[in-house]
Design a protein around this motif. Structure first.
Motif, PDB file in Angstrom:
ATOM      1  N   GLN A   1       1.528   9.474   3.875  1.00  0.00           N
ATOM      2  CA  GLN A   1       2.399  10.585   3.493  1.00  0.00           C
ATOM      3  C   GLN A   1       3.385  10.893   4.608  1.00  0.00           C
ATOM      4  O   GLN A   1       4.563  11.141   4.353  1.00  0.00           O
ATOM      5  CB  GLN A   1       1.569  11.828   3.168  1.00  0.00           C
ATOM      6  N   SER A   2       2.905  10.867   5.837  1.00  0.00           N
ATOM      7  CA  SER A   2       3.782  11.131   6.977  1.00  0.00           C
ATOM      8  C   SER A   2       4.880  10.070   7.069  1.00  0.00           C
ATOM      9  O   SER A   2       6.053  10.391   7.269  1.00  0.00           O
ATOM     10  CB  SER A   2       2.966  11.159   8.264  1.00  0.00           C
ATOM     11  N   SER A   3       4.504   8.815   6.907  1.00  0.00           N
ATOM     12  CA  SER A   3       5.485   7.726   6.957  1.00  0.00           C
ATOM     13  C   SER A   3       6.491   7.853   5.816  1.00  0.00           C
ATOM     14  O   SER A   3       7.691   7.643   6.017  1.00  0.00           O
ATOM     15  CB  SER A   3       4.783   6.376   6.875  1.00  0.00           C
ATOM     16  N   ALA A   4       6.015   8.186   4.638  1.00  0.00           N
ATOM     17  CA  ALA A   4       6.912   8.339   3.491  1.00  0.00           C
ATOM     18  C   ALA A   4       7.899   9.484   3.722  1.00  0.00           C
ATOM     19  O   ALA A   4       9.088   9.360   3.422  1.00  0.00           O
ATOM     20  CB  ALA A   4       6.104   8.583   2.215  1.00  0.00           C
ATOM     21  N   MET A   5       7.422  10.589   4.277  1.00  0.00           N
ATOM     22  CA  MET A   5       8.310  11.718   4.565  1.00  0.00           C
ATOM     23  C   MET A   5       9.358  11.324   5.599  1.00  0.00           C
ATOM     24  O   MET A   5      10.521  11.701   5.493  1.00  0.00           O
ATOM     25  CB  MET A   5       7.500  12.928   5.050  1.00  0.00           C
ATOM     26  N   GLN A   6       8.962  10.552   6.596  1.00  0.00           N
ATOM     27  CA  GLN A   6       9.902  10.106   7.626  1.00  0.00           C
ATOM     28  C   GLN A   6      10.975   9.212   7.015  1.00  0.00           C
ATOM     29  O   GLN A   6      12.152   9.350   7.332  1.00  0.00           O
ATOM     30  CB  GLN A   6       9.152   9.362   8.742  1.00  0.00           C
ATOM     31  N   VAL A   7      10.577   8.310   6.132  1.00  0.00           N
ATOM     32  CA  VAL A   7      11.535   7.422   5.479  1.00  0.00           C
ATOM     33  C   VAL A   7      12.507   8.234   4.624  1.00  0.00           C
ATOM     34  O   VAL A   7      13.722   7.993   4.644  1.00  0.00           O
ATOM     35  CB  VAL A   7      10.796   6.367   4.617  1.00  0.00           C
ATOM     36  N   VAL A   8      11.983   9.208   3.883  1.00  0.00           N
ATOM     37  CA  VAL A   8      12.844  10.039   3.037  1.00  0.00           C
ATOM     38  C   VAL A   8      13.827  10.830   3.892  1.00  0.00           C
ATOM     39  O   VAL A   8      15.018  10.928   3.568  1.00  0.00           O
ATOM     40  CB  VAL A   8      11.985  10.978   2.157  1.00  0.00           C
ATOM     41  N   GLU A   9      13.352  11.388   5.009  1.00  0.00           N
ATOM     42  CA  GLU A   9      14.237  12.144   5.896  1.00  0.00           C
ATOM     43  C   GLU A   9      15.319  11.246   6.483  1.00  0.00           C
ATOM     44  O   GLU A   9      16.488  11.641   6.566  1.00  0.00           O
ATOM     45  CB  GLU A   9      13.433  12.805   7.011  1.00  0.00           C
ATOM     46  N   ASP A  10      14.944  10.041   6.910  1.00  0.00           N
ATOM     47  CA  ASP A  10      15.933   9.103   7.456  1.00  0.00           C
ATOM     48  C   ASP A  10      16.973   8.733   6.404  1.00  0.00           C
ATOM     49  O   ASP A  10      18.170   8.686   6.694  1.00  0.00           O
ATOM     50  CB  ASP A  10      15.247   7.835   7.981  1.00  0.00           C
ATOM     51  N   LYS A  11      16.517   8.464   5.187  1.00  0.00           N
ATOM     52  CA  LYS A  11      17.455   8.126   4.113  1.00  0.00           C
ATOM     53  C   LYS A  11      18.392   9.298   3.843  1.00  0.00           C
ATOM     54  O   LYS A  11      19.588   9.106   3.616  1.00  0.00           O
ATOM     55  CB  LYS A  11      16.701   7.770   2.828  1.00  0.00           C
ATOM     56  N   ALA A  12      17.858  10.511   3.852  1.00  0.00           N
ATOM     57  CA  ALA A  12      18.689  11.688   3.592  1.00  0.00           C
ATOM     58  C   ALA A  12      19.736  11.865   4.686  1.00  0.00           C
ATOM     59  O   ALA A  12      20.896  12.188   4.407  1.00  0.00           O
ATOM     60  CB  ALA A  12      17.814  12.929   3.484  1.00  0.00           C
ATOM     61  N   LYS A  13      19.325  11.643   5.932  1.00  0.00           N
ATOM     62  CA  LYS A  13      20.281  11.773   7.034  1.00  0.00           C
ATOM     63  C   LYS A  13      21.386  10.725   6.915  1.00  0.00           C
ATOM     64  O   LYS A  13      22.559  11.027   7.091  1.00  0.00           O
ATOM     65  CB  LYS A  13      19.573  11.633   8.379  1.00  0.00           C
ATOM     66  N   LYS A  14      21.007   9.483   6.623  1.00  0.00           N
ATOM     67  CA  LYS A  14      21.998   8.420   6.473  1.00  0.00           C
ATOM     68  C   LYS A  14      22.903   8.709   5.290  1.00  0.00           C
ATOM     69  O   LYS A  14      24.114   8.531   5.364  1.00  0.00           O
ATOM     70  CB  LYS A  14      21.311   7.063   6.298  1.00  0.00           C
ATOM     71  N   SER A  15      22.323   9.156   4.206  1.00  0.00           N
ATOM     72  CA  SER A  15      23.104   9.471   3.018  1.00  0.00           C
ATOM     73  C   SER A  15      24.077  10.606   3.317  1.00  0.00           C
ATOM     74  O   SER A  15      25.229  10.569   2.902  1.00  0.00           O
ATOM     75  CB  SER A  15      22.179   9.860   1.867  1.00  0.00           C
ATOM     76  N   GLY A  16      23.624  11.622   4.033  1.00  0.00           N
ATOM     77  CA  GLY A  16      24.500  12.732   4.400  1.00  0.00           C
ATOM     78  C   GLY A  16      25.627  12.285   5.296  1.00  0.00           C
ATOM     79  O   GLY A  16      26.775  12.718   5.140  1.00  0.00           O
ATOM     80  N   PHE A  17      25.349  11.398   6.230  1.00  0.00           N
ATOM     81  CA  PHE A  17      26.379  10.885   7.134  1.00  0.00           C
ATOM     82  C   PHE A  17      27.423  10.095   6.346  1.00  0.00           C
ATOM     83  O   PHE A  17      28.629  10.273   6.521  1.00  0.00           O
ATOM     84  CB  PHE A  17      25.749  10.011   8.219  1.00  0.00           C
ATOM     85  N   ILE A  18      26.953   9.227   5.461  1.00  0.00           N
ATOM     86  CA  ILE A  18      27.865   8.411   4.663  1.00  0.00           C
ATOM     87  C   ILE A  18      28.687   9.301   3.742  1.00  0.00           C
ATOM     88  O   ILE A  18      29.901   9.109   3.580  1.00  0.00           O
ATOM     89  CB  ILE A  18      27.088   7.335   3.870  1.00  0.00           C
ATOM     90  N   ARG A  19      28.038  10.299   3.139  1.00  0.00           N
ATOM     91  CA  ARG A  19      28.756  11.218   2.261  1.00  0.00           C
ATOM     92  C   ARG A  19      29.804  11.990   3.057  1.00  0.00           C
ATOM     93  O   ARG A  19      30.925  12.192   2.588  1.00  0.00           O
ATOM     94  CB  ARG A  19      27.773  12.186   1.606  1.00  0.00           C
ATOM     95  N   GLY A  20      29.471  12.406   4.265  1.00  0.00           N
ATOM     96  CA  GLY A  20      30.428  13.110   5.120  1.00  0.00           C
ATOM     97  C   GLY A  20      31.610  12.232   5.496  1.00  0.00           C
ATOM     98  O   GLY A  20      32.759  12.688   5.494  1.00  0.00           O
ATOM     99  N   MET A  21      31.321  10.973   5.824  1.00  0.00           N
ATOM    100  CA  MET A  21      32.402  10.042   6.154  1.00  0.00           C
ATOM    101  C   MET A  21      33.312   9.825   4.948  1.00  0.00           C
ATOM    102  O   MET A  21      34.535   9.769   5.081  1.00  0.00           O
ATOM    103  CB  MET A  21      31.824   8.701   6.629  1.00  0.00           C
TER     104      MET A  21
END
Length: 111
Positions: A52-72
């Motif tokens: 669960q911890s690993s899955a949450m970390q992956v989801v958070e990383d994806k969200a951060k990358k997605s937010g960065f790409i969306r911002g760009m």
């Protein structure tokens, strides 16, 4: 009282001893199985928590990358629209200047 030298009495005593020994062995096996099941449950819950911890970390990383790409993407879009607006304003100024120049030439009486 039965005679201790009687073969029948000895056989009954042996069977009773075997039964008692087997009952003790079954009790110890049951206890060890219960402890091993408890240990397996602990390991399973630990692995579940890690997953669960690993899955949450992956989801958070994806969200951060997605937010960065969306911002760009949003920044690039705004810059593009800004350039188009400035180009249209400049084109309007140029055509307005040309229109004024043509009117000036038309107002001249060249007869």
């Amino acid at each position: 009282m039965p005679d201790p030298q009687c073969p029948h009495a000895m056989q009954i005593g042996q069977n009773s001893a075997k039964i008692a020994s087997l009952e003790k062995e079954i009790a110890s096996l049951t206890k060890s199985q219960q402890t091993s099941i408890a240990e397996l449950e602990k390991k399973l819950s630990k692995l579940t928590a890690m997953a669960q911890s690993s899955a949450m970390q992956v989801v958070e990383d994806k969200a951060k990358k997605s937010g960065f790409i969306r911002g760009m993407h949003m920044t690039a879009t705004l810059i593009g629209y800004g350039i188009i607006i400035v180009a249209l304003i400049l084109a309007g100024k140029v055509t307005g200047g040309l229109d004024m120049f043509v009117r000036f030439l038309g107002s001249l009486d060249l007869k």
